[in-house]
Enzyme design. Structure first.
Site, PDB file in Angstrom:
ATOM      1  N   CYS A   1      -2.678  -9.545  -1.950  1.00 19.23           N
ATOM      2  CA  CYS A   1      -2.237  -8.708  -1.029  1.00 19.23           C
ATOM      3  C   CYS A   1      -0.720  -8.893  -1.090  1.00 19.23           C
ATOM      4  O   CYS A   1      -0.106  -7.591  -0.571  1.00 19.23           O
ATOM      5  CB  CYS A   1      -2.640  -9.131   0.443  1.00 19.23           C
ATOM      6  SG  CYS A   1      -2.385 -10.792   0.925  1.00 19.23           S
TER       7      CYS A   1
ATOM      8  N   GLU B   1      -0.874 -14.893  11.750  1.00 26.77           N
ATOM      9  CA  GLU B   1      -1.552 -16.175  11.689  1.00 26.77           C
ATOM     10  C   GLU B   1      -0.771 -17.178  10.983  1.00 26.77           C
ATOM     11  O   GLU B   1       0.593 -16.666  10.440  1.00 26.77           O
ATOM     12  CB  GLU B   1      -2.844 -16.016  10.894  1.00 26.77           C
ATOM     13  CG  GLU B   1      -3.873 -15.113  11.847  1.00 26.77           C
ATOM     14  CD  GLU B   1      -5.208 -15.035  11.421  1.00 26.77           C
ATOM     15  OE1 GLU B   1      -5.807 -15.833  10.400  1.00 26.77           O
ATOM     16  OE2 GLU B   1      -6.063 -14.159  11.957  1.00 26.77           O
TER      17      GLU B   1
ATOM     18  N   ASN C   1     -10.582 -11.712  -2.738  1.00 26.51           N
ATOM     19  CA  ASN C   1      -9.574 -12.327  -3.807  1.00 26.51           C
ATOM     20  C   ASN C   1      -9.526 -13.887  -3.597  1.00 26.51           C
ATOM     21  O   ASN C   1      -9.002 -14.270  -4.684  1.00 26.51           O
ATOM     22  CB  ASN C   1      -8.397 -11.475  -3.586  1.00 26.51           C
ATOM     23  CG  ASN C   1      -7.690 -11.580  -2.527  1.00 26.51           C
ATOM     24  OD1 ASN C   1      -8.336 -11.783  -1.371  1.00 26.51           O
ATOM     25  ND2 ASN C   1      -6.475 -11.152  -2.139  1.00 26.51           N
TER      26      ASN C   1
ATOM     27  N   GLU D   1      -5.261  -8.745   9.126  1.00 28.31           N
ATOM     28  CA  GLU D   1      -4.420  -9.081   8.016  1.00 28.31           C
ATOM     29  C   GLU D   1      -5.074  -8.128   6.868  1.00 28.31           C
ATOM     30  O   GLU D   1      -5.990  -8.293   6.283  1.00 28.31           O
ATOM     31  CB  GLU D   1      -4.769 -10.819   7.524  1.00 28.31           C
ATOM     32  CG  GLU D   1      -4.220 -11.738   8.591  1.00 28.31           C
ATOM     33  CD  GLU D   1      -2.746 -11.800   8.688  1.00 28.31           C
ATOM     34  OE1 GLU D   1      -2.131 -11.174   8.032  1.00 28.31           O
ATOM     35  OE2 GLU D   1      -2.506 -12.483   9.658  1.00 28.31           O
TER      36      GLU D   1
HETATM   37  P1  NAD Z   1     -12.644  -5.161   2.354  1.00 32.42           P
HETATM   38  O1  NAD Z   1     -12.224  -4.442   3.339  1.00 32.42           O
HETATM   39  O2  NAD Z   1     -13.616  -4.150   1.592  1.00 32.42           O
HETATM   40  O3  NAD Z   1     -13.691  -6.188   2.884  1.00 32.42           O
HETATM   41  C1  NAD Z   1     -13.364  -7.261   3.506  1.00 32.42           C
HETATM   42  C2  NAD Z   1     -14.467  -7.931   4.305  1.00 32.42           C
HETATM   43  O4  NAD Z   1     -15.013  -7.095   5.234  1.00 32.42           O
HETATM   44  C3  NAD Z   1     -15.881  -8.342   3.583  1.00 32.42           C
HETATM   45  O5  NAD Z   1     -16.414  -9.487   3.973  1.00 32.42           O
HETATM   46  C4  NAD Z   1     -16.801  -7.314   3.707  1.00 32.42           C
HETATM   47  O6  NAD Z   1     -18.111  -7.289   3.642  1.00 32.42           O
HETATM   48  C5  NAD Z   1     -16.304  -6.750   5.216  1.00 32.42           C
HETATM   49  N1  NAD Z   1     -16.709  -5.440   5.665  1.00 32.42           N
HETATM   50  C6  NAD Z   1     -16.840  -4.327   5.015  1.00 32.42           C
HETATM   51  N2  NAD Z   1     -16.996  -3.270   5.772  1.00 32.42           N
HETATM   52  C7  NAD Z   1     -16.983  -3.866   7.231  1.00 32.42           C
HETATM   53  C8  NAD Z   1     -17.065  -3.299   8.295  1.00 32.42           C
HETATM   54  N3  NAD Z   1     -17.194  -1.943   8.694  1.00 32.42           N
HETATM   55  N4  NAD Z   1     -17.213  -4.143   9.659  1.00 32.42           N
HETATM   56  C9  NAD Z   1     -16.769  -5.506   9.373  1.00 32.42           C
HETATM   57  N5  NAD Z   1     -16.617  -6.057   8.249  1.00 32.42           N
HETATM   58  C10 NAD Z   1     -16.717  -5.324   6.987  1.00 32.42           C
HETATM   59  O7  NAD Z   1     -11.851  -5.823   1.469  1.00 32.42           O
HETATM   60  P2  NAD Z   1     -11.899  -6.438  -0.008  1.00 32.42           P
HETATM   61  O8  NAD Z   1     -12.073  -5.293  -1.009  1.00 32.42           O
HETATM   62  O9  NAD Z   1     -13.079  -7.569   0.214  1.00 32.42           O
HETATM   63  O10 NAD Z   1     -10.595  -7.113  -0.103  1.00 32.42           O
HETATM   64  C11 NAD Z   1      -9.180  -6.380  -0.763  1.00 32.42           C
HETATM   65  C12 NAD Z   1      -8.536  -6.268   0.393  1.00 32.42           C
HETATM   66  O11 NAD Z   1      -8.163  -7.093   1.278  1.00 32.42           O
HETATM   67  C13 NAD Z   1      -6.996  -5.504  -0.041  1.00 32.42           C
HETATM   68  O12 NAD Z   1      -6.888  -4.463   0.638  1.00 32.42           O
HETATM   69  C14 NAD Z   1      -6.125  -6.600   0.237  1.00 32.42           C
HETATM   70  O13 NAD Z   1      -4.695  -6.125   0.401  1.00 32.42           O
HETATM   71  C15 NAD Z   1      -6.562  -7.087   1.582  1.00 32.42           C
HETATM   72  N6  NAD Z   1      -5.994  -8.596   1.606  1.00 32.42           N
HETATM   73  C16 NAD Z   1      -5.299  -8.946   2.693  1.00 32.42           C
HETATM   74  C17 NAD Z   1      -4.836 -10.068   3.060  1.00 32.42           C
HETATM   75  C18 NAD Z   1      -3.713 -10.186   3.997  1.00 32.42           C
HETATM   76  O14 NAD Z   1      -3.553 -11.341   4.265  1.00 32.42           O
HETATM   77  N7  NAD Z   1      -2.990  -9.184   4.512  1.00 32.42           N
HETATM   78  C19 NAD Z   1      -5.274 -11.152   2.276  1.00 32.42           C
HETATM   79  C20 NAD Z   1      -6.296 -11.037   1.056  1.00 32.42           C
HETATM   80  C21 NAD Z   1      -6.657  -9.585   1.034  1.00 32.42           C
END
Ligand code: NAD
Length: 484
Positions: A286, A464, A154, A252
């Site tokens: 998020c 962080e 995002n 996060e």
């Molecule tokens: P996601 O969890 O699907 O993927 C995030 C990352 O993790 C990607 O690079 C993905 O390839 C990797 N990944 C997937 N499976 C994995 C595994 N088993 N082991 C290690 N890495 C793995 O999330 P997304 O769809 O890319 O992003 C959206 C989510 O991120 C939403 O839930 C949003 O709230 C959250 N988000 C949180 C914050 C925060 O600061 N709290 C900020 C931005 C987004």
């Protein structure tokens, strides 16, 4: 496997752009059109091994530099990004579907600011001392070692730079694994790092998906810390895998945040602020306030003005300066978001506006959805408590402060929230009762990079930001020196 495209990305390992070790690729799709425009390597554990090995080889020399020396490198990277500001913004807009104005003012600007901010913080870093009558204690910040930095789609470079800068600033070497859906600005960062001549192996990048690259990276014995930003269910897997080898871990994760609107708010600025909190980046932040709790006395008037403001938002061509809402990230994601709209209808919800795909004519094939406002769903319903992560919000009336807090805390998430009132004492009182890591009063996403960032409950573990990042990306060691 798909046919070869003219833009095939490469991994960056040990100071070189290198091909991955399989023939597997993933198409990079432009969300606005649904058309492929590049391919990203689907790397495998062999590529992860090479990157972790390079990071391990580089860590001693890099870790031995002073904080000041490393701050110079962060500034050089910031300079390099600055010269590519427009490229950075347009790649981000194309890769994510977000409006170019947001890609400039939020993504590109902040990615540069992250390197500058941590460079400044490093320059000001000093060792803490604790004196005893007969001894001095000196607390030394040592690097942790090799960091795995995993980021979502995002805010691609904004979040990657938020990790890379403090991680290498504190003397670690890193392996980055950006989202496979939005790899373009991570590639740009590697080009900048290459151009400025950062010592090889300090920053490595492996492209790929979760199972092929993310998971083996987290589990790797040569990795000492994991900084993960992404969904809560992925975070759970990451936590399990990292904890078995006692890696330092920061998570996060997702959010379902409330905007609490009291009758005594400044009406006009609250409408504008709550609309922004709900729909920035198509609701794919998020921190977005997607549960809007409104005090009974102004519920009806707020609802009318809010819906009116939402309907005025300009949705369309992400490259147009005037656009306020762009496309959603992917076909799968828009299906998930639309699924919640159907669910809301089944849960008795009334769609006040939106609720359907909305394709600007020149972008057929893209993932477009009208901003959607729903009322009449129970505040305990799935729509009101689960993370939708799209342009969909629910409205809920509340009677008094107590009820507002109860509704706000009634979700498994605990990332952020906002309170809108002219009674600042009440604003603080309500904020302190909220089970979240962050609350804004009469504003939203007003960020000071020095403050802690992170959530509680299912929104994450650790903080962080500012000195919290410096702490996470280092190991404090105490040296006790006995006097004569
Ligand atoms: P996601 O969890 O699907 O993927 C995030 C990352 O993790 C990607 O690079 C993905 O390839 C990797 N990944 C997937 N499976 C994995 C595994 N088993 N082991 C290690 N890495 C793995 O999330 P997304 O769809 O890319 O992003 C959206 C989510 O991120 C939403 O839930 C949003 O709230 C959250 N988000 C949180 C914050 C925060 O600061 N709290 C900020 C931005 C987004």
């Amino acid at each position: 496997m798909t046919e070869k495209s003219n833009l095939d990305l490469m991994n960056y390992i040990d100071g070189e752009f290198v091909p991955h070790s399989t023939e597997e690729w993933l198409d990079v799709i432009e969300p606005a059109t649904g058309v492929r425009y590049a391919r990203v390597p689907l790397s495998n554990p062999e590529d992860i091994d090479s990157a972790v090995e390079a990071a391990n080889l580089a860590k001693q020399e890099w870790g031995a530099l002073s904080h000041k020396d490393r701050s110079v490198w962060l500034d050089k990277i910031a300079d390099g990004l600055e010269t590519r500001f427009e490229e950075m913004a347009s790649l981000e807009s194309r890769d994510t579907g977000k409006p170019i104005s947001i890609a400039r003012s939020v993504d590109a600007k902040r990615s540069i600011a992250n390197f500058r901010f941590f460079a400044d913080l490093l320059r000001g870093h000093s060792e803490e001392k604790f004196e005893m009558p007969d001894a001095s204690n000196i607390v030394v910040s040592k690097p942790v070692g090799v960091g795995a930095l995993i980021t979502p789609w995002n805010l691609p470079l904004y979040l990657l730079s938020w990790k890379v800068a403090p991680a290498i600033g504190m003397g670690n070497t890193v392996v980055c694994k950006p989202s496979e859906l939005t790899p373009m600005t991570a590639d740009l960062l590697m080009r900048v790092i290459d151009e400025v001549g950062l010592p090889r192996g300090v920053v490595n990048l492996v492209h790929g998906d979760g199972p092929g690259a993310g998971s083996p990276l987290v589990a790797h014995q040569g990795v000492d810390l994991v900084s993960f930003t992404g969904g809560t269910s992925t975070g759970e897997k990451v936590a399990k895998s990292a904890s078995s080898s006692f890696k330092k871990l920061s998570l996060e994760l997702g959010g379902k945040n409330s905007s609490i609107v009291f009758s005594d708010c400044d009406f006009e600025s609250t409408i504008a602020g709550v609309v922004r909190a709900a729909f920035l980046n198509q609701g794919q932040v998020c921190l977005c306030g997607s549960r809007i709790l409104v005090e009974d006395g102004i519920y009806e008037s707020f609802k009318l003005s809010f819906v009116e403001a939402v309907e005025k938002m300009r949705i369309g061509d992400p490259s147009d300066e005037q656009t306020e809402l762009g496309a959603l990230i992917s076909k799968d994601h828009i299906e998930k978001v639309m699924g919640y709209v159907s669910l809301a209808k089944n849960e008795g919800g009334k769609i006040l506006t939106g609720g359907k795909p909305c394709l600007p004519s020149e972008f057929e094939g893209g993932y477009w959805m009208a901003p959607t406002v729903i009322e009449n769903v129970d505040y305990n319903s799935r729509c009101s408590t689960e993370e939708i992560f799209g342009p969909v919000v629910t409205l809920h009336p509340f009677e008094d402060e107590m009820e507002a807090i109860e509704i706000a805390n009634g979700t498994r998430y605990g990332l952020a929230g906002s309170v809108w009132t002219q009674d600042l004492e009440k604003g603080q009182r309500v904020s302190r009762s909220m089970e979240t890591g962050m609350v804004w009063i009469n504003t939203w996403l007003h960020r000071d990079l020095r403050v802690p960032f992170g959530g509680v409950k299912d929104s994450g573990v650790g903080r962080e930001g500012g000195r919290w990042s410096m702490d996470f990306f280092s190991e404090p060691m105490n040296i006790c020196l006995k006097h004569d």
